[in-house]
Design a protein around this motif. Structure first.
Motif, PDB file in Angstrom:
ATOM      1  N   SER A 118      16.113   6.151   0.672  1.00 51.85           N
ATOM      2  CA  SER A 118      16.619   7.524   0.567  1.00 51.85           C
ATOM      3  C   SER A 118      16.263   8.157  -0.775  1.00 51.85           C
ATOM      4  N   SER A 119      15.617   9.322  -0.713  1.00 49.69           N
ATOM      5  CA  SER A 119      15.271  10.092  -1.900  1.00 49.69           C
ATOM      6  C   SER A 119      14.422  11.281  -1.481  1.00 49.69           C
ATOM      7  N   LEU A 120      13.892  12.008  -2.442  1.00 52.61           N
ATOM      8  CA  LEU A 120      12.973  13.121  -2.226  1.00 52.61           C
ATOM      9  C   LEU A 120      11.597  12.696  -2.716  1.00 52.61           C
ATOM     10  N   TYR A 121      10.575  12.811  -1.860  1.00 52.28           N
ATOM     11  CA  TYR A 121       9.228  12.360  -2.183  1.00 52.28           C
ATOM     12  C   TYR A 121       8.258  13.532  -2.072  1.00 52.28           C
ATOM     13  N   GLY A 122       7.524  13.802  -3.130  1.00 50.06           N
ATOM     14  CA  GLY A 122       6.537  14.870  -3.111  1.00 50.06           C
ATOM     15  C   GLY A 122       5.144  14.314  -2.926  1.00 50.06           C
ATOM     16  N   GLU A 123       4.900  13.638  -1.811  1.00 51.39           N
ATOM     17  CA  GLU A 123       3.598  13.022  -1.563  1.00 51.39           C
ATOM     18  C   GLU A 123       3.327  12.922  -0.071  1.00 51.39           C
ATOM     19  N   SER A 124       2.179  12.379   0.273  1.00 50.87           N
ATOM     20  CA  SER A 124       1.752  12.273   1.661  1.00 50.87           C
ATOM     21  C   SER A 124       1.305  10.852   1.962  1.00 50.87           C
ATOM     22  N   ILE A 125       1.153  10.565   3.258  1.00 48.16           N
ATOM     23  CA  ILE A 125       0.380   9.397   3.697  1.00 48.16           C
ATOM     24  C   ILE A 125      -0.810   9.928   4.476  1.00 48.16           C
ATOM     25  N   ILE A 126      -1.997   9.606   4.017  1.00 48.26           N
ATOM     26  CA  ILE A 126      -3.227   9.980   4.700  1.00 48.26           C
ATOM     27  C   ILE A 126      -3.927   8.700   5.116  1.00 48.26           C
ATOM     28  N   MET A 127      -4.099   8.502   6.421  1.00 46.92           N
ATOM     29  CA  MET A 127      -4.645   7.268   6.976  1.00 46.92           C
ATOM     30  C   MET A 127      -6.018   7.568   7.582  1.00 46.92           C
ATOM     31  N   THR A 128      -7.063   6.970   7.035  1.00 50.24           N
ATOM     32  CA  THR A 128      -8.418   7.245   7.502  1.00 50.24           C
ATOM     33  C   THR A 128      -9.103   6.031   8.120  1.00 50.24           C
ATOM     34  N   ARG A 129      -8.408   4.897   8.181  1.00 49.29           N
ATOM     35  CA  ARG A 129      -8.958   3.734   8.869  1.00 49.29           C
ATOM     36  C   ARG A 129      -7.812   2.931   9.471  1.00 49.29           C
ATOM     37  N   PRO A 130      -8.039   2.334  10.630  1.00 49.60           N
ATOM     38  CA  PRO A 130      -6.963   1.603  11.303  1.00 49.60           C
ATOM     39  C   PRO A 130      -6.672   0.278  10.626  1.00 49.60           C
ATOM     40  N   LEU A 131      -5.496  -0.270  10.921  1.00 47.20           N
ATOM     41  CA  LEU A 131      -5.175  -1.611  10.453  1.00 47.20           C
ATOM     42  C   LEU A 131      -6.100  -2.624  11.110  1.00 47.20           C
ATOM     43  N   LEU A 132      -6.533  -3.614  10.348  1.00 40.64           N
ATOM     44  CA  LEU A 132      -7.400  -4.667  10.882  1.00 40.64           C
ATOM     45  C   LEU A 132      -6.564  -5.734  11.570  1.00 40.64           C
ATOM     46  N   GLY A 133      -6.973  -6.122  12.777  1.00 40.09           N
ATOM     47  CA  GLY A 133      -6.313  -7.221  13.465  1.00 40.09           C
ATOM     48  C   GLY A 133      -4.961  -6.874  14.020  1.00 40.09           C
ATOM     49  N   SER A 134      -4.718  -5.593  14.303  1.00 35.35           N
ATOM     50  CA  SER A 134      -3.419  -5.184  14.831  1.00 35.35           C
ATOM     51  C   SER A 134      -3.622  -4.278  16.025  1.00 35.35           C
ATOM     52  N   SER A 135      -2.852  -4.519  17.094  1.00 39.77           N
ATOM     53  CA  SER A 135      -2.899  -3.648  18.263  1.00 39.77           C
ATOM     54  C   SER A 135      -1.800  -2.598  18.193  1.00 39.77           C
ATOM     55  N   SER A 136      -1.017  -2.607  17.103  1.00 38.64           N
ATOM     56  CA  SER A 136       0.097  -1.674  16.968  1.00 38.64           C
ATOM     57  C   SER A 136      -0.222  -0.636  15.905  1.00 38.64           C
ATOM     58  N   LEU A 137       0.773   0.176  15.569  1.00 43.85           N
ATOM     59  CA  LEU A 137       0.610   1.256  14.623  1.00 43.85           C
ATOM     60  C   LEU A 137       1.169   0.858  13.263  1.00 43.85           C
ATOM     61  N   LEU A 138       0.732   1.561  12.224  1.00 42.75           N
ATOM     62  CA  LEU A 138       1.392   1.447  10.939  1.00 42.75           C
ATOM     63  C   LEU A 138       2.694   2.235  11.034  1.00 42.75           C
ATOM     64  N   GLU A 139       3.827   1.572  10.824  1.00 48.50           N
ATOM     65  CA  GLU A 139       5.127   2.205  10.983  1.00 48.50           C
ATOM     66  C   GLU A 139       5.657   2.701   9.641  1.00 48.50           C
ATOM     67  N   VAL A 140       6.159   3.921   9.635  1.00 50.26           N
ATOM     68  CA  VAL A 140       6.839   4.472   8.462  1.00 50.26           C
ATOM     69  C   VAL A 140       8.260   4.810   8.894  1.00 50.26           C
ATOM     70  N   GLU A 141       9.228   4.187   8.252  1.00 55.37           N
ATOM     71  CA  GLU A 141      10.618   4.360   8.661  1.00 55.37           C
ATOM     72  C   GLU A 141      11.487   4.693   7.457  1.00 55.37           C
ATOM     73  N   GLY A 142      12.212   5.811   7.568  1.00 57.48           N
ATOM     74  CA  GLY A 142      13.186   6.171   6.545  1.00 57.48           C
ATOM     75  C   GLY A 142      14.573   5.731   6.970  1.00 57.48           C
ATOM     76  N   ASN A 143      15.473   6.689   7.094  1.00 62.16           N
ATOM     77  CA  ASN A 143      16.843   6.411   7.521  1.00 62.16           C
ATOM     78  C   ASN A 143      17.025   7.027   8.911  1.00 62.16           C
ATOM     79  N   ILE A 144      16.948   6.210   9.954  1.00 57.33           N
ATOM     80  CA  ILE A 144      17.010   6.722  11.316  1.00 57.33           C
ATOM     81  C   ILE A 144      18.359   7.373  11.603  1.00 57.33           C
ATOM     82  N   ALA A 145      19.426   6.829  11.036  1.00 60.06           N
ATOM     83  CA  ALA A 145      20.756   7.397  11.262  1.00 60.06           C
ATOM     84  C   ALA A 145      20.946   8.707  10.517  1.00 60.06           C
TER      85      ALA A 145
END
Length: 518
Positions: free
Chosen positions: A308-335
């Protein structure tokens, strides 16, 4: 007309997103996210292909349960019929062969010089065959072999190829046969490969330095430098490095995960930390994403947990994860997603760009306070999933899928600020939001429209509940694009649409130039 794939049979349970196959389907090779699964007269988009005989639907199967039934998949994914699918396929084949990113291939194998095929085998298992193979491997001496789930694939090696055996933790080198080599021999092969690459690229004046870190003969560093002026050939320079140089050593082989991995990010963290606990978090989401890109995921999941906080930035993804059939997960506070605020300054909050790039975002609030950035932006045939989020005020678009990309909502969410548009999907891109509750607070305004699509784009949003109101044009659909609300016939039909006011807004929507709203 799109091609149809219908090998074998399919089984699905009413309300479930999982479809299983039987009778020899090869779904992992033939199907793509965005293709349409059809059975018994009903169609649902495919969200993911998880195996040769298993796939995941974008939302629960709306029909009755079926077992061993005939089916058909319309091969209509936006990834098809374009050059980008070639890049996707090549990447998948390269990753499945476990080839490291270097001029001379280095395979990661379960065992080397094995002559008997194993009885227990899993898709992706790779070996170096010994000199006198038997059974299914007969006649394939010295070849690289990989189990594709149904049969063995064989690859003949060239001189200089390497293989790292997980069984012995030894690197093997192929000359006329495979044999174990020392670290120095491996370095020589790599040095020769770099020299050849530099010469071919026009960098004839190059020098190679191999540094051995004190106390650790296995740690190798390679540097390239200019040779003397006028030199027409590459020179080699081998020297011992001081212990201080050990920190700059780049591993020959990526870290291979043996379990799911979570990296933690905090506004009070430090990128010098390892990021593996709440007590030693990174300070930057992008740094965590860059570290994840260096892994061999080995089929395991990678999550970035944002505190929990304030972030002044981005995530920019230009290549997939190697050896993974899933996604890169970004999780904050779901509740409480409002406690993790991602603010883009003239930039997207989250962007994927390139075939195979895939991101899942949950538990955050996104805002863009200047410029033309978007909250979520999927480009170049990539994919983003989102849910349990809040969309705040945005000078661009909340959810933008472009260039044959795919955006999927996986959970209900809130809109607490206006934008140019909420959903936007031009250029054969797709946005799918089905059966969700979308809560609008404070009557946000959308200066262009709430939902807009063009140039064969597709927005499918059936069965949603909108709580609250918005101002602005409800929708704009044109240039052979489609908005499917699941509410009945379109505006252009004589009887009129079943629910032209389904989407939020206070100005009637528009369809023209071949666009359709259903």
């Amino acid at each position: 007309m799109s091609a149809i794939y219908s090998t074998g049979t399919a089984s699905v349970v009413a309300g479930s997103t999982v479809v299983t196959g039987a009778g020899g389907p090869a779904w992992s090779m033939a199907l793509l996210p965005g293709d349409m699964f059809n059975l018994g007269g009903l169609s649902v988009p495919i969200a993911g292909v998880t195996g040769s005989a298993q796939l995941t639907l974008a939302y629960g199967w709306p029909g009755a349960s079926a077992a061993g039934a005939a089916y058909a998949v319309q091969l209509s994914s936006p990834e098809r019929s374009e050059a980008i699918v070639i890049g996707t396929r090549v990447r998948k084949l390269t990753e499945s062969a476990a080839i490291l990113n270097f001029t001379a291939p280095c395979y990661r194998v379960l065992a080397a010089n094995q002559s008997t095929p194993p009885t227990a085998r899993t898709e992706g298992d790779t070996y170096v065959i010994g000199p006198v193979p038997t059974g299914e491997w007969a006649g394939q001496a010295n070849n690289i072999v990989r189990w594709n789930g149904a049969a063995w694939d064989f690859t003949a090696p060239d001189g200089g190829w390497m293989a790292y055996s997980l069984a012995t933790q030894v690197v093997y080198l192929f000359r006329s046969a495979w044999g174990p080599v020392s670290d120095a021999a491996v370095a020589d092969v790599i040095a020769a490969a770099i020299t050849a690459r530099d010469a071919a690229s026009g960098f004839a004046d190059a020098a190679l330095t191999r540094a051995t870190a004190a106390g650790d003969s296995a740690a190798l560093a390679l540097t390239r430098a200019n040779a003397a002026a006028g030199s027409a050939t590459a020179a080699s320079n081998y020297a011992a490095a001081a212990a201080a140089s050990a920190a700059s050593v780049v591993p020959l082989i990526r870290e291979r995960l043996t379990a799911d991995r979570t990296y933690y990010v905090s506004a009070t963290g430090n990128n010098a930390n390892n990021g593996l606990s709440t007590g030693a978090p990174f300070s930057s989401m992008q740094h965590a994403a860059n570290i994840a890109a260096q892994l061999d995921c080995n089929g395991f999941k990678v999550k970035i947990k944002v505190m929990s906080s304030l972030y002044g930035e981005s995530i920019i993804m230009t290549r997939p994860l190697l050896g993974s059939s899933s996604l890169l997960e970004v999780e904050g506070n779901i509740a409480s997603p409002g406690s993790v605020v991602i603010t883009g300054v003239s930039s997207d909050c989250f962007r994927t760009d390139g075939p195979g790039c895939a991101l899942r975002v949950q538990g955050v609030e996104m805002r863009v306070i200047s410029g033309s950035g978007n909250c979520l932006n999927a480009l170049g045939g990539s994919r983003i999933e989102y849910g349990n989020v809040r969309f705040g005020a945005c000078t661009g678009i909340h959810v933008n899928a472009d260039q044959r990309s795919f955006m999927l909502c996986i959970a209900s969410y809130a809109i607490v600020g206006g934008a140019v548009a909420h959903w936007h999907s031009p250029s054969a891109a797709q946005i799918i939001v089905a059966g969700m509750t979308i809560t609008l607070t404070g009557t946000p305004n959308f200066s262009a429209y709430f939902a807009g699509t063009a140039a064969s784009g597709f927005i499918q949003v059936p069965g949603n509940t909108f709580v609250g109101t918005a101002t602005g044009l409800r929708f704009l659909v044109h240039k052979l694009a489609v908005i499917d609300t699941g509410t009945g016939v379109g505006i252009g039909d004589p009887s009129g649409p079943s629910n032209p006011n389904y989407l939020p807004g206070d100005v009637a929507g528009i369809e023209y130039n071949g666009g359709r709203y259903f």
